[in-house]
Motif scaffolding. Sequence first.
Motif, PDB file in Angstrom:
ATOM      1  N   UNK A   1     -57.581   7.945  46.135  1.00 21.27           N
ATOM      2  CA  UNK A   1     -56.269   6.978  46.090  1.00 21.27           C
ATOM      3  C   UNK A   1     -55.319   7.450  46.971  1.00 21.27           C
ATOM      4  N   UNK A   2     -54.444   6.470  47.430  1.00 21.68           N
ATOM      5  CA  UNK A   2     -53.472   6.721  48.427  1.00 21.68           C
ATOM      6  C   UNK A   2     -52.459   7.759  47.721  1.00 21.68           C
ATOM      7  N   UNK A   3     -51.592   8.515  48.659  1.00 19.42           N
ATOM      8  CA  UNK A   3     -50.831   9.645  48.147  1.00 19.42           C
ATOM      9  C   UNK A   3     -49.480   9.333  47.408  1.00 19.42           C
ATOM     10  N   UNK A   4     -49.069   7.866  47.765  1.00 18.36           N
ATOM     11  CA  UNK A   4     -47.959   7.435  47.403  1.00 18.36           C
ATOM     12  C   UNK A   4     -47.773   7.255  45.727  1.00 18.36           C
ATOM     13  N   UNK A   5     -46.751   6.626  45.235  1.00 14.02           N
ATOM     14  CA  UNK A   5     -46.479   6.602  43.967  1.00 14.02           C
ATOM     15  C   UNK A   5     -47.175   5.479  43.389  1.00 14.02           C
TER      16      UNK A   5
END
Lengths: 182, 166
Positions: free
Chosen positions: B112-116
Amino acid sequence: MMNLASMLQRLRTSLFHIESRLLQVTGFERQLVPAFAVNGSSILPQLDNEKEFEEQPEGPDQPPGFLDGILWMAAPKKRRSIEINRTRRRSESKLLKLKTNIEPCPECGHLKQKHILCGFCYAKVCKETASIRNQIKEMEGGPFGAPAVETVVLYEGETPSAQDKDKRIIERPRKRPAWFGV
Amino acid sequence: MRLTLQMLISHGRMARRIGLGPESRINILRNILTGLVRYERIETTLGRADEVRFYAEKLIDYAKKGDTDEKAMKMASFWLTEKDLVPKLFKVLAPRFETQTNGYTQISRLPNRENLDRAKMAVLEYKGNPFPPLYPVKKENELTLINQLLKGYREDMAQQLDTKAS
């Protein structure tokens, strides 16, 4: 407060008295009350009927109408005990779920999920593709310069084979990485 | 508007909602598809990759008809916003998949993407691209102990058969 209420009530009854007296005097008296009152020219106050008439609306000791809603609102009846609270807080749906699909990547040993690519190995591949794409960019010169031929990547010491005849060759100045196959 | 239970629950609804509406969705997918044809391997969210996959394969099917075909050229010029990719599509991608009937693309899920938002990410690529493979080919190592012992065993067996035969 109680005196005020009773005072108001007495005032209301006396006003009613005055009204009925006036009506009797002027002769425009109407029968407001049930049948047993006889229409006569008597000036005797009809106390019983008036009392009956007036007390009915005053029976329930509340003002009618808009404030009824407040008493209907939901509120907890009792304090929830710690046992009830615990069973709710620790129910199956609220506990952390166990994941059984985590395994080490056979290539690098970092942990990965079974159905997802390894993050470390993908980062390695990304880095190499980025350097290949930089070289392609330099080759093409400007924007919108995609050629209508296939591309092949060759590393140090490799010569283009028969299949790579009409392809654009990208030469990378490094040894072929072990994970890049043939 | 009738506020029905059907509107709240979307069980069984297959159509994905992307962007601001159907036209916006097509524009977004068109941009992603143009990027895919140019770079042959792109990284987006899982939902968008899944949506673009259908259009990517259909575009190859149209390209297989040849660039003289009117409909195929119209489709290609609509879907590819950068016009230098139209010859690439007809002369590189269509011949590459001549022998195959379907399955020109591959989707692989990423962490999963590292963003919030921790969005589900995926890599969408045309098969046969020149870049290093995402799933490296496993090579058997001849020099491990077990493989060396098995090699010796095979040689012994072959020798025994030879002596028996002669």
